[in-house]
Design a protein around this motif. Structure first.
Motif, PDB file in Angstrom:
ATOM      1  N   UNK A  48     -49.788  61.291 -34.401  1.00 47.70           N
ATOM      2  CA  UNK A  48     -49.609  62.594 -33.365  1.00 47.70           C
ATOM      3  C   UNK A  48     -48.328  62.426 -32.802  1.00 47.70           C
ATOM      4  N   UNK A  49     -48.214  61.341 -31.990  1.00 44.82           N
ATOM      5  CA  UNK A  49     -47.030  61.035 -31.067  1.00 44.82           C
ATOM      6  C   UNK A  49     -46.979  59.382 -30.787  1.00 44.82           C
ATOM      7  N   UNK A  50     -45.628  58.957 -31.004  1.00 48.71           N
ATOM      8  CA  UNK A  50     -45.432  57.658 -30.108  1.00 48.71           C
ATOM      9  C   UNK A  50     -44.541  57.551 -29.098  1.00 48.71           C
ATOM     10  N   UNK A  51     -44.591  56.550 -28.468  1.00 46.61           N
ATOM     11  CA  UNK A  51     -43.618  56.311 -27.372  1.00 46.61           C
ATOM     12  C   UNK A  51     -43.314  54.679 -27.546  1.00 46.61           C
ATOM     13  N   UNK A  52     -42.063  54.362 -27.328  1.00 42.87           N
ATOM     14  CA  UNK A  52     -41.584  52.911 -27.530  1.00 42.87           C
ATOM     15  C   UNK A  52     -41.395  52.168 -26.050  1.00 42.87           C
ATOM     16  N   UNK A  53     -40.813  51.096 -26.114  1.00 41.43           N
ATOM     17  CA  UNK A  53     -40.909  50.431 -24.679  1.00 41.43           C
ATOM     18  C   UNK A  53     -39.761  51.036 -23.732  1.00 41.43           C
ATOM     19  N   UNK A  54     -38.850  51.664 -24.439  1.00 43.74           N
ATOM     20  CA  UNK A  54     -37.755  52.271 -23.552  1.00 43.74           C
ATOM     21  C   UNK A  54     -38.218  53.786 -23.335  1.00 43.74           C
ATOM     22  N   UNK A  55     -39.146  54.177 -23.641  1.00 49.04           N
ATOM     23  CA  UNK A  55     -39.432  55.749 -23.547  1.00 49.04           C
ATOM     24  C   UNK A  55     -39.031  56.828 -24.516  1.00 49.04           C
ATOM     25  N   UNK A  56     -38.513  55.903 -25.605  1.00 49.64           N
ATOM     26  CA  UNK A  56     -38.075  57.221 -26.611  1.00 49.64           C
ATOM     27  C   UNK A  56     -39.236  57.664 -27.406  1.00 49.64           C
ATOM     28  N   UNK A  57     -39.343  58.946 -27.800  1.00 44.83           N
ATOM     29  CA  UNK A  57     -40.632  59.623 -28.381  1.00 44.83           C
ATOM     30  C   UNK A  57     -40.295  60.299 -29.724  1.00 44.83           C
ATOM     31  N   UNK A  58     -41.580  60.316 -30.550  1.00 45.16           N
ATOM     32  CA  UNK A  58     -41.504  60.817 -31.785  1.00 45.16           C
ATOM     33  C   UNK A  58     -42.755  61.740 -31.947  1.00 45.16           C
ATOM     34  N   UNK A  59     -42.756  62.613 -32.596  1.00 41.01           N
ATOM     35  CA  UNK A  59     -43.946  63.783 -32.946  1.00 41.01           C
ATOM     36  C   UNK A  59     -44.026  63.873 -34.065  1.00 41.01           C
ATOM     37  N   UNK A  69     -46.015  62.997 -24.929  1.00 42.90           N
ATOM     38  CA  UNK A  69     -46.469  61.738 -24.707  1.00 42.90           C
ATOM     39  C   UNK A  69     -45.403  61.140 -23.621  1.00 42.90           C
ATOM     40  N   UNK A  70     -46.382  60.485 -22.815  1.00 40.93           N
ATOM     41  CA  UNK A  70     -45.683  59.610 -21.878  1.00 40.93           C
ATOM     42  C   UNK A  70     -46.573  58.454 -21.216  1.00 40.93           C
ATOM     43  N   UNK A  71     -45.876  57.655 -20.370  1.00 37.57           N
ATOM     44  CA  UNK A  71     -46.726  56.390 -20.284  1.00 37.57           C
ATOM     45  C   UNK A  71     -46.387  56.221 -18.357  1.00 37.57           C
ATOM     46  N   UNK A  72     -47.312  55.489 -17.916  1.00 37.19           N
ATOM     47  CA  UNK A  72     -47.002  55.002 -16.636  1.00 37.19           C
ATOM     48  C   UNK A  72     -47.138  53.471 -16.664  1.00 37.19           C
ATOM     49  N   UNK A  73     -45.883  52.708 -16.795  1.00 36.62           N
ATOM     50  CA  UNK A  73     -45.767  51.410 -17.108  1.00 36.62           C
ATOM     51  C   UNK A  73     -46.686  50.437 -15.832  1.00 36.62           C
ATOM     52  N   UNK A  74     -46.764  50.953 -14.889  1.00 31.20           N
ATOM     53  CA  UNK A  74     -47.204  50.179 -13.870  1.00 31.20           C
ATOM     54  C   UNK A  74     -48.632  50.373 -13.903  1.00 31.20           C
ATOM     55  N   UNK A  75     -49.320  51.437 -14.357  1.00 33.78           N
ATOM     56  CA  UNK A  75     -50.642  51.609 -14.418  1.00 33.78           C
ATOM     57  C   UNK A  75     -51.419  51.284 -15.829  1.00 33.78           C
ATOM     58  N   UNK A  76     -50.393  50.745 -16.831  1.00 31.33           N
ATOM     59  CA  UNK A  76     -50.604  50.310 -18.189  1.00 31.33           C
ATOM     60  C   UNK A  76     -51.288  51.890 -18.869  1.00 31.33           C
ATOM     61  N   UNK A  77     -50.956  52.792 -18.577  1.00 29.76           N
ATOM     62  CA  UNK A  77     -51.845  54.131 -18.894  1.00 29.76           C
ATOM     63  C   UNK A  77     -50.919  54.945 -19.649  1.00 29.76           C
ATOM     64  N   UNK A  78     -51.439  55.603 -20.811  1.00 34.13           N
ATOM     65  CA  UNK A  78     -50.553  56.378 -21.712  1.00 34.13           C
ATOM     66  C   UNK A  78     -51.256  57.762 -21.732  1.00 34.13           C
ATOM     67  N   UNK A  79     -50.633  58.913 -21.772  1.00 34.54           N
ATOM     68  CA  UNK A  79     -50.882  60.114 -21.546  1.00 34.54           C
ATOM     69  C   UNK A  79     -50.487  61.059 -22.813  1.00 34.54           C
ATOM     70  N   UNK A  80     -51.208  62.030 -23.115  1.00 34.84           N
ATOM     71  CA  UNK A  80     -50.737  63.089 -23.948  1.00 34.84           C
ATOM     72  C   UNK A  80     -50.934  64.531 -23.486  1.00 34.84           C
ATOM     73  N   UNK A  81     -49.869  64.924 -22.916  1.00 35.41           N
ATOM     74  CA  UNK A  81     -50.284  66.462 -22.552  1.00 35.41           C
ATOM     75  C   UNK A  81     -50.128  67.454 -23.551  1.00 35.41           C
ATOM     76  N   UNK A  82     -51.239  68.168 -23.701  1.00 34.45           N
ATOM     77  CA  UNK A  82     -51.434  69.056 -24.987  1.00 34.45           C
ATOM     78  C   UNK A  82     -51.431  70.691 -24.465  1.00 34.45           C
ATOM     79  N   UNK A  83     -50.293  71.451 -24.718  1.00 37.06           N
ATOM     80  CA  UNK A  83     -50.401  72.841 -24.424  1.00 37.06           C
ATOM     81  C   UNK A  83     -50.482  73.849 -25.562  1.00 37.06           C
ATOM     82  N   UNK A  84     -50.673  74.962 -25.226  1.00 36.38           N
ATOM     83  CA  UNK A  84     -50.854  75.916 -26.563  1.00 36.38           C
ATOM     84  C   UNK A  84     -51.717  75.424 -27.626  1.00 36.38           C
ATOM     85  N   UNK A  85     -52.825  75.160 -27.133  1.00 35.82           N
ATOM     86  CA  UNK A  85     -53.565  74.469 -28.333  1.00 35.82           C
ATOM     87  C   UNK A  85     -54.246  75.357 -29.121  1.00 35.82           C
TER      88      UNK A  85
END
Length: 121
Positions: A48-59, A69-85
């Motif tokens: 569905x979506x990927x993000x690399x170490x510098x924050x580049x994304x692909x869908x 797709x986004x990530x919080x490096x300090x928390x080692x947490x990945x997110x996926x915000x899904x709108x208009x489902x």
């Protein structure tokens, strides 16, 4: 032991939104590609979506403009915000930890157990 744990799935009406989270433990996944995959009943798993170490994304084309797709490096947490489902977004969503540093992020070897997203009226 490395673990990925997804959360945030649920049932939503068409047009609604959800935010998925994936907490990584046991390793610093922010150094590598991370991604979200999904699998609907009777269908193959889809990236569905990927993000690399510098924050580049692909869908995947079907979610462009709706998912982020986004990530919080300090928390080692990945997110996926899904709108208009849409109903066709209904699937089990999996978080994955990659083996590459940069896009296109084609190799993933660590997987979470998944979180179910159901879009229905």
């Amino acid at each position: 032991q490395v673990q990925l744990m997804e959360s945030g799935g649920g049932s939503v009406q068409p047009g609604g939104s959800l935010r998925l989270s994936c907490a990584a433990s046991g390793s610093t996944y922010s150094r590598y590609c991370m991604g979200w995959f999904r699998q609907a009943p009777g269908k193959e798993r889809e990236k569905v979506a990927v993000i690399d170490r510098i924050g580049s994304t692909s869908y995947v084309d079907s979610v462009k403009g709706r998912f982020t797709i986004s990530k919080d490096n300090a928390k080692d947490t990945l997110y996926l915000q899904m709108n208009s489902l849409k109903p066709e977004d209904t699937a089990m969503y999996y978080c994955a930890g990659g083996n590459n540093y940069y896009l296109p992020c084609n190799s993933f070897s660590t997987w979470g157990r998944g979180t179910l997203v159901t879009v229905s009226s």
